[in-house]
Scaffold this motif. Structure first.
Motif, PDB file in Angstrom:
ATOM      1  N   TYR A  34       0.838  -1.191   0.000  1.00 32.88           N
ATOM      2  CA  TYR A  34       0.000   0.000   0.000  1.00 32.88           C
ATOM      3  C   TYR A  34       0.879   1.250   0.000  1.00 32.88           C
ATOM      4  N   LEU A  35       0.503   2.228  -0.810  1.00 29.50           N
ATOM      5  CA  LEU A  35       1.139   3.540  -0.796  1.00 29.50           C
ATOM      6  C   LEU A  35       0.100   4.563  -0.376  1.00 29.50           C
ATOM      7  N   ARG A  36       0.335   5.191   0.771  1.00 27.53           N
ATOM      8  CA  ARG A  36      -0.579   6.175   1.327  1.00 27.53           C
ATOM      9  C   ARG A  36      -1.997   5.615   1.438  1.00 27.53           C
TER      10      ARG A  36
ATOM     11  N   PHE B  28      -3.453   3.265  -0.429  1.00 28.43           N
ATOM     12  CA  PHE B  28      -4.041   2.724  -1.658  1.00 28.43           C
ATOM     13  C   PHE B  28      -3.264   1.488  -2.094  1.00 28.43           C
ATOM     14  N   SER B  29      -3.981   0.472  -2.585  1.00 25.94           N
ATOM     15  CA  SER B  29      -3.381  -0.825  -2.882  1.00 25.94           C
ATOM     16  C   SER B  29      -2.500  -0.776  -4.115  1.00 25.94           C
ATOM     17  N   GLN B  30      -1.674  -1.815  -4.272  1.00 25.91           N
ATOM     18  CA  GLN B  30      -0.625  -1.829  -5.283  1.00 25.91           C
ATOM     19  C   GLN B  30      -1.145  -1.875  -6.713  1.00 25.91           C
ATOM     20  N   ASP B  31      -2.421  -2.247  -6.922  1.00 35.13           N
ATOM     21  CA  ASP B  31      -2.937  -2.240  -8.288  1.00 35.13           C
ATOM     22  C   ASP B  31      -3.121  -0.824  -8.821  1.00 35.13           C
ATOM     23  N   ASN B  32      -2.998   0.178  -7.954  1.00 31.86           N
ATOM     24  CA  ASN B  32      -3.000   1.582  -8.369  1.00 31.86           C
ATOM     25  C   ASN B  32      -1.593   2.140  -8.542  1.00 31.86           C
ATOM     26  N   LEU B  33      -0.596   1.285  -8.417  1.00 32.82           N
ATOM     27  CA  LEU B  33       0.804   1.681  -8.452  1.00 32.82           C
ATOM     28  C   LEU B  33       1.465   1.043  -9.665  1.00 32.82           C
ATOM     29  N   LEU B  34       1.990   1.856 -10.577  1.00 33.29           N
ATOM     30  CA  LEU B  34       2.626   1.343 -11.785  1.00 33.29           C
ATOM     31  C   LEU B  34       4.059   0.935 -11.468  1.00 33.29           C
ATOM     32  N   ILE B  35       4.405  -0.337 -11.748  1.00 33.16           N
ATOM     33  CA  ILE B  35       5.741  -0.864 -11.508  1.00 33.16           C
ATOM     34  C   ILE B  35       6.414  -1.098 -12.857  1.00 33.16           C
ATOM     35  N   LEU B  36       7.645  -0.603 -13.007  1.00 34.61           N
ATOM     36  CA  LEU B  36       8.428  -0.752 -14.228  1.00 34.61           C
ATOM     37  C   LEU B  36       9.781  -1.349 -13.886  1.00 34.61           C
ATOM     38  N   ILE B  37      10.343  -2.142 -14.802  1.00 32.69           N
ATOM     39  CA  ILE B  37      11.750  -2.546 -14.728  1.00 32.69           C
ATOM     40  C   ILE B  37      12.408  -2.047 -16.005  1.00 32.69           C
ATOM     41  N   ASN B  38      13.318  -1.115 -15.865  1.00 29.85           N
ATOM     42  CA  ASN B  38      13.947  -0.475 -17.026  1.00 29.85           C
ATOM     43  C   ASN B  38      12.900   0.041 -18.005  1.00 29.85           C
ATOM     44  N   GLY B  39      11.813   0.584 -17.476  1.00 30.66           N
ATOM     45  CA  GLY B  39      10.768   1.154 -18.309  1.00 30.66           C
ATOM     46  C   GLY B  39       9.742   0.174 -18.808  1.00 30.66           C
ATOM     47  N   ILE B  40       9.872  -1.147 -18.526  1.00 32.67           N
ATOM     48  CA  ILE B  40       8.925  -2.161 -18.991  1.00 32.67           C
ATOM     49  C   ILE B  40       7.869  -2.382 -17.905  1.00 32.67           C
ATOM     50  N   GLU B  41       6.604  -2.192 -18.245  1.00 31.60           N
ATOM     51  CA  GLU B  41       5.528  -2.348 -17.266  1.00 31.60           C
ATOM     52  C   GLU B  41       5.440  -3.793 -16.791  1.00 31.60           C
ATOM     53  N   GLN B  42       5.257  -3.965 -15.470  1.00 32.15           N
ATOM     54  CA  GLN B  42       5.219  -5.288 -14.853  1.00 32.15           C
ATOM     55  C   GLN B  42       3.818  -5.747 -14.461  1.00 32.15           C
ATOM     56  N   THR B  43       2.794  -4.997 -14.826  1.00 34.07           N
ATOM     57  CA  THR B  43       1.431  -5.397 -14.502  1.00 34.07           C
ATOM     58  C   THR B  43       1.115  -6.777 -15.076  1.00 34.07           C
ATOM     59  N   ASP B  44       0.509  -7.627 -14.260  1.00 31.57           N
ATOM     60  CA  ASP B  44       0.093  -8.962 -14.693  1.00 31.57           C
ATOM     61  C   ASP B  44      -1.325  -8.861 -15.259  1.00 31.57           C
ATOM     62  N   PRO B  45      -1.508  -8.921 -16.588  1.00 33.25           N
ATOM     63  CA  PRO B  45      -2.838  -8.705 -17.168  1.00 33.25           C
ATOM     64  C   PRO B  45      -3.877  -9.724 -16.734  1.00 33.25           C
TER      65      PRO B  45
ATOM     66  N   GLY C 166       1.032   6.466  -8.017  1.00 33.74           N
ATOM     67  CA  GLY C 166       2.492   6.567  -8.041  1.00 33.74           C
ATOM     68  C   GLY C 166       3.101   5.634  -9.069  1.00 33.74           C
ATOM     69  N   VAL C 167       4.416   5.766  -9.232  1.00 34.96           N
ATOM     70  CA  VAL C 167       5.185   4.952 -10.168  1.00 34.96           C
ATOM     71  C   VAL C 167       6.483   4.529  -9.486  1.00 34.96           C
ATOM     72  N   ILE C 168       6.873   3.276  -9.698  1.00 35.89           N
ATOM     73  CA  ILE C 168       8.175   2.786  -9.237  1.00 35.89           C
ATOM     74  C   ILE C 168       8.904   2.214 -10.438  1.00 35.89           C
ATOM     75  N   ASN C 169      10.067   2.745 -10.731  1.00 41.33           N
ATOM     76  CA  ASN C 169      10.890   2.234 -11.827  1.00 41.33           C
ATOM     77  C   ASN C 169      12.157   1.618 -11.239  1.00 41.33           C
ATOM     78  N   ILE C 170      12.367   0.343 -11.529  1.00 37.49           N
ATOM     79  CA  ILE C 170      13.546  -0.384 -11.056  1.00 37.49           C
ATOM     80  C   ILE C 170      14.585  -0.376 -12.171  1.00 37.49           C
ATOM     81  N   ILE C 171      15.770   0.150 -11.881  1.00 39.97           N
ATOM     82  CA  ILE C 171      16.840   0.231 -12.863  1.00 39.97           C
ATOM     83  C   ILE C 171      17.885  -0.826 -12.529  1.00 39.97           C
ATOM     84  N   THR C 172      18.178  -1.714 -13.490  1.00 37.27           N
ATOM     85  CA  THR C 172      19.139  -2.779 -13.242  1.00 37.27           C
ATOM     86  C   THR C 172      20.571  -2.261 -13.361  1.00 37.27           C
ATOM     87  N   ARG C 173      21.506  -3.075 -12.895  1.00 39.03           N
ATOM     88  CA  ARG C 173      22.899  -2.644 -12.787  1.00 39.03           C
ATOM     89  C   ARG C 173      23.536  -2.451 -14.157  1.00 39.03           C
ATOM     90  N   SER C 174      24.344  -1.384 -14.253  1.00 39.20           N
ATOM     91  CA  SER C 174      25.060  -1.068 -15.487  1.00 39.20           C
ATOM     92  C   SER C 174      26.530  -0.761 -15.236  1.00 39.20           C
TER      93      SER C 174
END
Length: 614
Positions: free
Chosen positions: A91-93, A95-112, A149-157
């Motif tokens: 939860y963020l503030r 609200f549940s995580q389905d209202n929170l956009l999760i990205l890995i290197n800009g790729i959306e991680q939502t499970d359709p 909100g949005v969370i973007n995970i950036i992998t190691r470079s």
């Protein structure tokens, strides 16, 4: 050394992916190039409420999963359903995580094909360079599912090789390895992470422990590859592949010895082209993400498959040296099917505009607007505006307001609903004050047309609620280095009120949370840390009936020792005092009575590890 690390990681990130981030500690990170508008910006120009968790903090705090890191940030709370690999709700503030956009290197991680957005409980941090968190409604830039909100995970470079091994309680064994290399023409990266845990019983009776019940094991393997080619000084091409497979045992809500298992398989692919010349920056991106799940129970096997495909393009024009205008367009297709349901899909087409201006004496102004068109439900128009005033390097005030939305899930659209579903709509307002080491944020947000289930399983129907869910509160964050004592201190607190128009408070959302971290540099090569996490009053039901399961504090002790310049030993004790607390209820048959079954917390756990940089 920290500054150099940040500059290198940021430069590589900007050459490869859109990044989201700004700094939680502006005094330390003001020289970073960051993005909160899907393009690069200086952190002292960002008007949004943002946090960055860098690789140094991930290793120092020994975070293992995304939920581990989020739980220690202001405004977040995590409901866990047992140990490693078990389902969780974040939860963020309020609200549940389905209202929170999760990205890995800009790729959306939502499970359709899922019910809860991204599978946060499976997002490991072994190959993560940093986590970028953007709070508030962000759909005007990022589109669907960025309602809060949005969370973007950036992998190691960072160039070099890393190898790590960790063992611990409940048969915990983790192996991780990564290699990144390159020159002016070509760069590449590869990583492998394996996790094998015997586990403990995810469910056990109330006022009992997991001892004596069947262990729920978890096995996961993550593999990633990426390749970048600088065709010329102005043209760059990149390809990326991410794969994650997992097998997890899980219990029924009232059966600690249930022989259930879930198999999980995900493959994400990305192809990007980037052109940069003078004031112009153009990017073209193709993303494809497939997630498969199979549930094996005594009643048989059920399977789910979801795919998310995206085409995206952005064009940016810089003017007056620090100002810019950007236009972006994208198309996403969400697709799902299961062993007992017909194929379902919908397509979203979006167009967004962003403008940013710098004015004299430290003023920044950002505006974004976006229109999204859907072929299965009502279209969405969203926007945001932010204003920031900076004094010197450590004092600033920011005001940011925006709107967002969450699209209906495919599983909700295919039900025999009494009326067509509309997207959930959100609004948010943040006021943030930065006073040196102290940052204070006041926030207010609401969600309208929330999609709710009616009826009984498996014959649910879905409707848009006729009332708002509202959230309001204050977040405080303080960081200081007490050099004379070789001590670093970080503390954060959140006070929040989350309820609907009838005054019913949100389930599993604590009214107060607080975190305290103390890091003591015993001598040059050794660090000892103590983390305390307090969870205030919370209930497992919206109407505050039943047992209050909050009001507890969990202590973690950690240490690391730099044996050689490239070899480090580390260890931690989670739940140091073996606190007996309830994080979530598994079976609650009646109100105002103790629960029958709860989810286990694993009690006290010990871990030891070694990692090397080559």
């Amino acid at each position: 050394m920290k500054s150099k690390r940040y500059h290198l990681a940021t430069a590589l990130c900007l050459s490869a992916t859109p990044c989201l981030v700004a700094a939680q500690a502006p005094t330390a990170l003001n020289n970073l190039v960051v993005t909160a508008t899907d393009t690069d910006q200086q952190s002292d120009q960002i008007t949004d409420t943002v946090i960055v968790i860098d690789r140094q903090e991930i290793e120092r705090k020994q975070y293992q999963t995304l939920n581990d890191a989020l739980q220690h940030q202001p405004g977040f709370s995590v409901k866990r359903s047992g140990g490693a690999g078990q389902q969780s709700s974040t939860y963020l503030r309020g609200f549940s995580q389905d209202n929170l956009l999760i990205l890995i290197n800009g790729i959306e991680q939502t499970d359709p094909s899922g019910l809860s957005g991204a599978n946060l409980h499976l997002l490991q941090l072994a190959n993560v360079e940093r986590i970028e968190i953007l709070k508030g409604a962000q759909s005007s830039v990022w589109g669907p599912n960025a309602a809060v909100g949005v969370i973007n995970i950036i992998t190691r470079s960072s160039p070099g090789a890393q190898i790590g091994l960790e063992i611990g309680s409940h048969g915990h064994k983790r192996l991780q390895a990564a290699l990144n290399q390159g020159n002016e023409q070509v760069d590449f990266g590869a990583s492998l992470s394996t996790l094998n845990v015997d586990g403990f019983s995810a469910v056990h009776p109330y006022n009992d422990t997991s001892e004596g019940y069947e262990d729920d094991a978890h096995h996961q393997t993550d593999v990633a590859f990426k390749l970048g080619v600088n065709l010329t000084s102005n043209h760059r091409l990149e390809a990326q592949l991410q794969s994650s497979t997992a097998t997890t045992d899980y219990d029924g809500s009232s059966d600690p010895d249930a022989d259930n298992q879930i198999d999980y398989d995900q493959v994400a692919q990305s192809l990007r082209y980037r052109y940069h010349r003078g004031p112009w920056l153009a990017r073209l991106q193709l993303h494809h993400n497939r997630i498969e799940r199979a549930y094996h129970t005594g009643f048989g096997t059920s399977t789910y498959e979801g795919t998310l495909s995206e085409k995206k393009g952005t064009l940016k024009r810089t003017y007056r040296s620090h100002d810019f205008f950007q236009i972006g367009a994208n198309q996403k297709t969400y697709d799902s099917q299961s062993s007992f349901d017909n194929h379902q899909s919908y397509t979203q087409n979006g167009l967004n505009l962003t403008n940013h201006n710098q004015f004299g004496k430290g003023w920044s102004l950002t505006e974004s607007v976006r229109h999204d068109r859907f072929d299965a439900f009502e279209n969405a128009l969203t926007g945001k505006v932010g204003l920031r005033k900076q004094w010197a390097s450590a004092y600033a005030i920011s005001i940011h307001g925006g709107t967002g939305y969450k699209a209906p899930l495919l599983s909700q659209l295919k039900a025999d609903n009494p009326a067509p579903l509309d997207p959930e709509q959100s609004r948010s307002l943040d006021v943030r004050v930065e006073l040196g080491d102290l940052t204070a944020t006041w926030f207010k947000a609401d969600i309208r047309d929330k999609i709710e289930a009616e009826g009984t399983y498996p014959n649910y129907v879905y409707v848009n609620a006729d009332q708002e869910t509202r959230s309001q509160g204050i977040e405080l964050n303080y960081q200081a280095d007490l050099t004379a004592l070789n001590l670093s201190l970080a503390a954060s607190m959140t006070w929040q009120q989350v309820e609907n128009e009838d005054g019913e408070a949100k389930a599993y959302v604590p009214e107060r949370t607080a975190q305290l971290s103390l890091d003591y540099r015993a001598f040059v090569d050794a660090l000892i840390g103590l983390d305390a996490h307090y969870t205030g009053t919370q209930y497992p039901a919206d109407d505050r009936q039943g047992k209050q399961i909050g009001e507890y504090t969990v202590l973690d002790l950690r240490a690391q020792y730099q044996l050689t310049p490239s070899l480090e030993l580390y260890g931690r004790i989670e739940n140091l005092t073996n606190a007996d607390y309830i994080n979530a209820i598994a079976d609650y048959p009646a109100t105002n009575t103790p629960p029958q079954y709860i989810y286990g917390n694993g009690e006290r756990r010990v871990y030891l590890g070694v990692r090397t940089q080559l």
